[in-house]
Design an enzyme around this catalytic site. Structure first.
Site, mmCIF file in Angstrom:
data_model
loop_
_atom_site.group_PDB
_atom_site.id
_atom_site.type_symbol
_atom_site.label_atom_id
_atom_site.label_comp_id
_atom_site.label_asym_id
_atom_site.label_seq_id
_atom_site.Cartn_x
_atom_site.Cartn_y
_atom_site.Cartn_z
ATOM 1 N N GLU A 1 6.257 -25.060 -9.877
ATOM 2 C CA GLU A 1 6.466 -24.511 -8.530
ATOM 3 C C GLU A 1 6.052 -25.578 -7.516
ATOM 4 O O GLU A 1 4.987 -25.533 -6.897
ATOM 5 C CB GLU A 1 5.665 -23.221 -8.310
ATOM 6 N N HIS B 1 7.982 -9.935 -10.572
ATOM 7 C CA HIS B 1 6.944 -10.936 -10.256
ATOM 8 C C HIS B 1 6.287 -10.626 -8.913
ATOM 9 O O HIS B 1 6.883 -10.823 -7.853
ATOM 10 C CB HIS B 1 7.580 -12.333 -10.215
ATOM 11 N N TRP C 1 0.274 -16.522 0.888
ATOM 12 C CA TRP C 1 1.479 -17.313 0.615
ATOM 13 C C TRP C 1 2.689 -16.819 1.405
ATOM 14 O O TRP C 1 3.665 -17.526 1.567
ATOM 15 C CB TRP C 1 1.794 -17.277 -0.884
ATOM 16 N N HIS D 1 3.769 -19.519 -14.337
ATOM 17 C CA HIS D 1 4.190 -20.145 -13.073
ATOM 18 C C HIS D 1 4.467 -21.602 -13.431
ATOM 19 O O HIS D 1 3.541 -22.351 -13.754
ATOM 20 C CB HIS D 1 3.050 -20.108 -12.048
ATOM 21 N N ASP E 1 7.220 -11.591 -5.247
ATOM 22 C CA ASP E 1 6.077 -12.500 -5.341
ATOM 23 C C ASP E 1 4.882 -12.021 -4.525
ATOM 24 O O ASP E 1 3.779 -11.924 -5.047
ATOM 25 C CB ASP E 1 6.469 -13.929 -4.952
HETATM 26 N N1 17E Z 1 0.147 -18.317 -6.623
HETATM 27 C C1 17E Z 1 0.985 -19.307 -6.997
HETATM 28 O O1 17E Z 1 0.579 -20.213 -7.737
HETATM 29 N N2 17E Z 1 2.258 -19.284 -6.580
HETATM 30 C C2 17E Z 1 2.695 -18.321 -5.789
HETATM 31 N N3 17E Z 1 3.962 -18.335 -5.374
HETATM 32 C C3 17E Z 1 1.816 -17.292 -5.385
HETATM 33 C C4 17E Z 1 0.551 -17.319 -5.828
HETATM 34 C C5 17E Z 1 2.297 -16.219 -4.478
HETATM 35 FE FE FE2 Z 2 3.804 -16.096 -8.205
#
Ligand code: 17E
Ligand code: FE2
Length: 438
Positions: free
Chosen positions: A223, A67, A325, A220, A319
């Protein structure tokens, strides 16, 4: 009959396997010919064009980066630094940055990152490409990169709608267009859709598209630290009903950390009915999550240990490398495994080995490349030699990857650091600097 003469012969290798203790690995010689592993035996009576004595160092299949976002890598600070450190500010910074993407910009940064990864033993990479950017430049750039690098690294591209499948009027069509252009997998971001209903709908749509275009799925999912983010259960339901199971990956799932146990245990039960893969990104999520907490501050990494204990395939990703990020990162998968050991409290010996397996064999399973993956006779000669005695030693010292062999070619080598103690044992206080007169 003349003895065989392979192109590369590695002598005295400590060849590790996923479920055997490293201490039990017997030294072997490995012969490589025509890009494939030709022979493995305690002693091969061959002469080769290149012969290297590994002196009992660890030989492992290559690292698998399951990832990463190569489209945004190496953009940190451009146009600005992420002041809050949150996922959402990162998305906004990237939204600004992506307006000025060009194919050359994407390709240059992606290839530079891939080289950095390959030099540290990564030979399989799954990258996300943001497809909520109107020109699909990120996607096209990464598809071209996939082709350009295929002689030394395998890249998979996930069509990832960073702003949501329903977050903009054209996003759904762009996602489908990305599959027509050749993305390997379809992604999503249900917790960032405008409503919970849109989130559910997006997961259903992703499964439909994956079936129609015969692609893998990597979403995703959840998160966020919100314990009410419940899209994993939607993925699980879709996976059970579609039978897509092992073709499906749930990335991040950090809300799983925050679920109450009554719900989490029920979900763990449902998970037994399918075989979806989990991808955790401990470096990033230990820094992105918990930002709305004061103290105690949640770790916000998914339940890696428990998922592994229940027999699920868990792999780990970096990532990001230097992007909105995550400003740090070098692409080194031993950093990722080490962070997992700490954050997920996987400090037992089998647990540490499991974290190593999460950046190697488990990642190969997630990417569906397991048929060609592994240091076995007849398979492509992809392997790394580590300056380490065991997986534990490799993770503890973040050992140097001495040699990287890709498709039978030595593509990179690194000398381990060689620090020297400069203090006189008896008089101690200060050593003379070389070249400085006394
Ligand atoms: N975009 C997202 O939605 N989540 C992340 N951890 C990264 C990009 C790096
Ligand atoms: Fe990601």
């Amino acid at each position: 009959m003349a003895e065989p003469s392979p192109s590369i012969l590695l002598r005295n290798c400590c060849l590790i396997s996923p479920d055997q203790l490293d201490q039990l690995a017997r030294p072997v010689d490995i012969a490589i010919e025509d890009g494939k592993i030709a022979a493995i035996a305690p002693h091969l009576n061959y002469t080769a064009k290149v012969e290297l004595n590994m002196q009992g160092q660890l030989v492992s299949p290559p690292f698998v980066e399951s990832h990463i976002h190569l489209d945004s890598s190496m953009t940190v600070g451009d146009p600005r630094w992420n002041a809050s450190g949150t996922l959402f500010e990162g998305i906004e910074i990237w939204r600004d940055r992506k307006q000025s993407l060009t194919l050359a910009d994407v390709k240059e940064r992606a290839i530079a990152t891939l080289k950095q990864q390959a030099m540290q033993g990564v030979l399989y990479v799954r990258t996300h490409a943001d497809v909520s950017e109107q020109t699909l430049t990120a996607l096209q750039g990464l598809l071209e990169v996939r082709e350009a690098v295929k002689d030394w690294i395998t890249v998979q591209v996930v069509a990832f709608p960073q702003d949501g499948v329903y977050g903009g009027p054209q996003n759904e069509a762009l996602l489908e267009e990305a599959l027509k252009l050749g993305a390997d997998a379809v992604g999503g971001i249900p917790h960032y859709e405008l409503t919970r209903e849109d989130g559910v709908r997006s997961v259903h749509r992703i499964f439909e598209l994956a079936e129609r275009y015969d692609r893998l799925i990597d979403i995703h999912c959840d998160e966020i630290d919100d314990d009410q983010a419940r899209f994993l259960e939607v993925m699980v339901a879709c996976a059970i009903r579609s039978g897509m199971g092992s073709r499906v990956s749930a990335s991040h799932t950090t809300a799983f950390h925050s679920y109450n146990n009554a719900y989490a245990f029920k979900l763990m039960g449902f998970l037994q009915r399918t075989s979806i893969n989990f991808i955790a990104n401990p470096l990033i999520n230990i820094t992105l999550q918990g930002r709305a907490d004061t103290y105690p501050k949640r770790r916000g990494v998914t339940r890696v240990k428990e998922l592994w204990q229940q027999g699920h395939n868990v792999s780990l990703g970096h990532d990001c490398v230097q992007d909105p990020w995550y400003s740090l990162g070098t692409g080194n998968m031993l950093d990722v495994a080490s962070m997992a050991v700490h954050v997920c409290q996987m400090t037992g010996t089998t647990e540490i080995d499991a974290c190593y397996n999460m950046v190697t064999w488990n990642g190969a399973k997630t990417l569906h490349v397991q048929d060609e993956y592994g240091v076995e006779v007849g398979k492509p000669a992809n392997l790394v030699v580590l300056d380490a005695e065991s997986r534990y030693d490799a993770i503890r010292r973040r050992a140097t990857v001495r040699y990287v062999i890709s498709q039978g070619r030595l593509i990179a080598q690194t000398q381990p650091p060689n620090p020297q103690w400069m203090v006189d044992e008896v008089t101690s206080p200060s050593a003379q600097l070389p070249g400085v007169p006394v």
